[in-house]
Motif scaffolding. Structure first.
Motif, PDB file in Angstrom:
ATOM      1  N   GLY A 127       3.282  11.859   5.036  1.00  0.00           N
ATOM      2  CA  GLY A 127       2.227  10.978   4.551  1.00  0.00           C
ATOM      3  C   GLY A 127       1.580  10.186   5.673  1.00  0.00           C
ATOM      4  N   GLU A 156      -4.544   6.279  -7.347  1.00  0.00           N
ATOM      5  CA  GLU A 156      -4.383   4.837  -7.525  1.00  0.00           C
ATOM      6  C   GLU A 156      -5.730   4.142  -7.358  1.00  0.00           C
ATOM      7  N   ASN A 193       0.831  -1.211   0.000  1.00  0.00           N
ATOM      8  CA  ASN A 193       0.000   0.000   0.000  1.00  0.00           C
ATOM      9  C   ASN A 193       0.862   1.257   0.000  1.00  0.00           C
ATOM     10  N   ARG A 217     -12.945   2.639  -0.367  1.00  0.00           N
ATOM     11  CA  ARG A 217     -11.939   3.325  -1.181  1.00  0.00           C
ATOM     12  C   ARG A 217     -11.963   4.813  -0.890  1.00  0.00           C
ATOM     13  N   ILE A 273      -3.936  10.325   4.655  1.00  0.00           N
ATOM     14  CA  ILE A 273      -5.378  10.071   4.775  1.00  0.00           C
ATOM     15  C   ILE A 273      -5.946  10.994   5.842  1.00  0.00           C
ATOM     16  N   LYS A 323       2.210   1.789  -3.397  1.00  0.00           N
ATOM     17  CA  LYS A 323       1.161   2.141  -4.340  1.00  0.00           C
ATOM     18  C   LYS A 323       0.751   3.618  -4.216  1.00  0.00           C
ATOM     19  N   TYR A 324       0.678   4.114  -2.977  1.00  0.00           N
ATOM     20  CA  TYR A 324       0.161   5.474  -2.773  1.00  0.00           C
ATOM     21  C   TYR A 324       1.256   6.514  -2.553  1.00  0.00           C
ATOM     22  N   SER A 325       2.519   6.105  -2.691  1.00  0.00           N
ATOM     23  CA  SER A 325       3.606   7.086  -2.624  1.00  0.00           C
ATOM     24  C   SER A 325       3.895   7.612  -4.028  1.00  0.00           C
ATOM     25  N   GLY A 362       3.470   9.948   0.884  1.00  0.00           N
ATOM     26  CA  GLY A 362       2.326  10.140   0.008  1.00  0.00           C
ATOM     27  C   GLY A 362       1.390  11.230   0.500  1.00  0.00           C
ATOM     28  N   HIS A 380      -7.747   9.520  -4.062  1.00  0.00           N
ATOM     29  CA  HIS A 380      -6.479   8.894  -4.434  1.00  0.00           C
ATOM     30  C   HIS A 380      -6.502   8.498  -5.901  1.00  0.00           C
ATOM     31  N   ASP A 435       5.228   6.791   4.887  1.00  0.00           N
ATOM     32  CA  ASP A 435       5.450   7.110   3.478  1.00  0.00           C
ATOM     33  C   ASP A 435       5.297   8.600   3.263  1.00  0.00           C
TER      34      ASP A 435
END
Length: 440
Positions: free
Chosen positions: A428, A397, A344, A391, A377, A347-349, A374, A395, A372
């Motif tokens: 992040g 991704e 994860n 979801r 949240i 993926k989100y960085s 990113g 984002h 991270d």
């Protein structure tokens, strides 16, 4: 309108208490009637015996001194002997003398001051009368019944308290049954053992065991369906991905092929997540032996598996702090936690971002921390991201929404906790997984 609820235990205590009071009233009435009959029998014999002894000893006229307004006791008997020829003897309602009778026996005589009971023995010239107030018998019977009822009322509170204790004691299996159900986990569907439960609970327990069996079967079929579906999809998706890679080599400038390839990769990721989820759900119903696990070795293994994905996005993935720690659990479960969290983070960085992995001890807990660089949240969404298929729409991704749900469930299975916060160093998301540490 919400129906009014009630406690069966309290209702039983109240009903038994009311029944005890009513029973006491019935008992005092029965005691009064029995005592009155016994008193009538004894005093009737006494009056009859006294009159017969007087008749045997040549009686002479005699007039008792009776005050009709006075209340006498059961011991007071009044003897009157009067001659039929004696007209001076008044026969009016102000005294207890009864008009001449032909047959010996008991007679009631009504006066303005109450009823008198008289036993009469008539002779040729005289009439012998032994009289007594009737209400003294009733009062004596009531007194005797009251003396019996008084101890009953004194002991009634203790009896009700004892009954309440016995009712609560006999209702204890219901509380034990409730406690056993409340202590069960959501996936714990093994049959309930009868143990020391009373026979009255046996039908309920049997039906609940049947219900658990049906639920377990339905869940097993559902898990099997997901696993079979995901497994069947892996082969054609892999083949399709290989064909797309060949096409991309032939037409590297085609945006449509690149988009299609990305879509296939996402589908492969979703299938892998579904397989992982199905395996995790299936393992909940099985008892896997726990073993000593090295948190460091498992983390390094996951980093080696995912380093290629990080290199493709030019992400700086490394271990910031590492302390040799051991935990108790299942290797597959711990691998699922670490792999999904690092996956994860990658993926989100953003491209060229940074991911720091740290392992350290905090009190009696081993902490795995992944930070991270990113977008992070919103803290208001920390609770929702644990849910399946949730979801975050801002984002870029596109994922399956299963990763953090798998991590949360696996962490719970290992007896750990999952916490989210904002990374103070990278800006992040910061994820901390805390496990009970095992001393080496």
């Amino acid at each position: 309108m919400k129906p009014k609820r009630y406690s069966l235990q309290k209702r039983l205590i109240i009903y038994i208490s009311l029944f005890s009071v009513v029973l006491g009233c019935v008992l005092i009435f029965a005691a009064y009637r029995i005592a009155l009959e016994e008193i009538n029998e004894v005093l009737d014999k006494q009056m009859q015996s006294l009159a017969e002894r007087i008749a045997e000893n040549h009686p002479r006229p005699l007039q008792s001194q009776i005050d009709l307004e006075k209340q006498y006791s059961e011991e007071d008997l009044f003897v009157d002997i009067w001659s039929y020829a004696n007209t001076a003897t008044p026969l009016h309602p102000q005294n207890v003398l009864v008009a001449p009778v032909k047959k010996a026996g008991f007679y009631k005589h009504q006066t303005p001051y109450g009823t008198w009971l008289t036993y009469i023995i008539p002779s040729d010239q005289l009439q012998i009368q032994v009289s007594q107030q009737q209400n003294v018998r009733q009062e004596l019977a009531l007194e005797l019944a009251g003396n019996m009822f008084l101890p009953y009322m004194l002991f009634l509170p203790f009896a009700v308290f004892g009954l309440g204790w016995m009712i609560r004691k006999n209702f204890q299996p219901l509380h034990d049954f409730k406690t056993e159900l409340a202590s069960r986990k959501a996936q714990e569907l093994k049959p309930i053992e009868m143990k020391d439960y009373p026979l009255e609970l046996e039908p309920t327990i049997q039906e609940m065991n049947h219900l658990f069996g049906r639920i377990s079967l339905a869940q097993q079929e559902q898990r099997q369906f997901v696993a079979d579906s995901a497994h069947e999809l892996r082969t054609p998706l892999t083949a399709l991905n290989l064909q797309l890679q060949i096409l991309l080599q032939q037409f590297p400038q085609s945006d449509s092929l690149h988009n299609l390839s990305q879509g296939v990769l996402r589908m492969q990721h979703l299938v892998n997540q579904l397989l992982s989820l199905a395996k995790q759900d299936a393992s909940d119903s099985l008892i896997e032996p726990a073993q000593m696990l090295s948190l460091n070795q498992m983390t390094v293994a996951c980093l080696e598996q995912l380093i290629q994905l990080a290199l493709q996005k030019e992400i700086d993935l490394g271990v910031e702090q590492q302390q040799e720690l051991r935990i108790q659990g299942q290797a597959s479960t711990l691998h699922s936690i670490i792999y999904n969290l690092i996956d994860n983070a990658i993926k989100y960085s953003p491209k060229g971002g940074v991911i720091n992995v740290s392992i350290f001890q905090q009190g009696q807990q081993a902490v795995l921390q992944i930070e991270d660089s990113g977008a992070g949240i919103d803290p208001t969404q920390f609770a929702q991201i644990r849910q399946r298929f949730y979801r975050i729409h801002n984002h870029a991704e596109i994922g399956s929404g299963l990763g953090l749900s798998i991590v949360d469930k696996a962490t719970e299975r290992l007896g750990g906790t999952l916490e989210f916060s904002q990374s103070s160093s990278l800006g992040g998301l910061c994820v901390q997984v805390k496990f009970p540490v095992v001393e080496a």
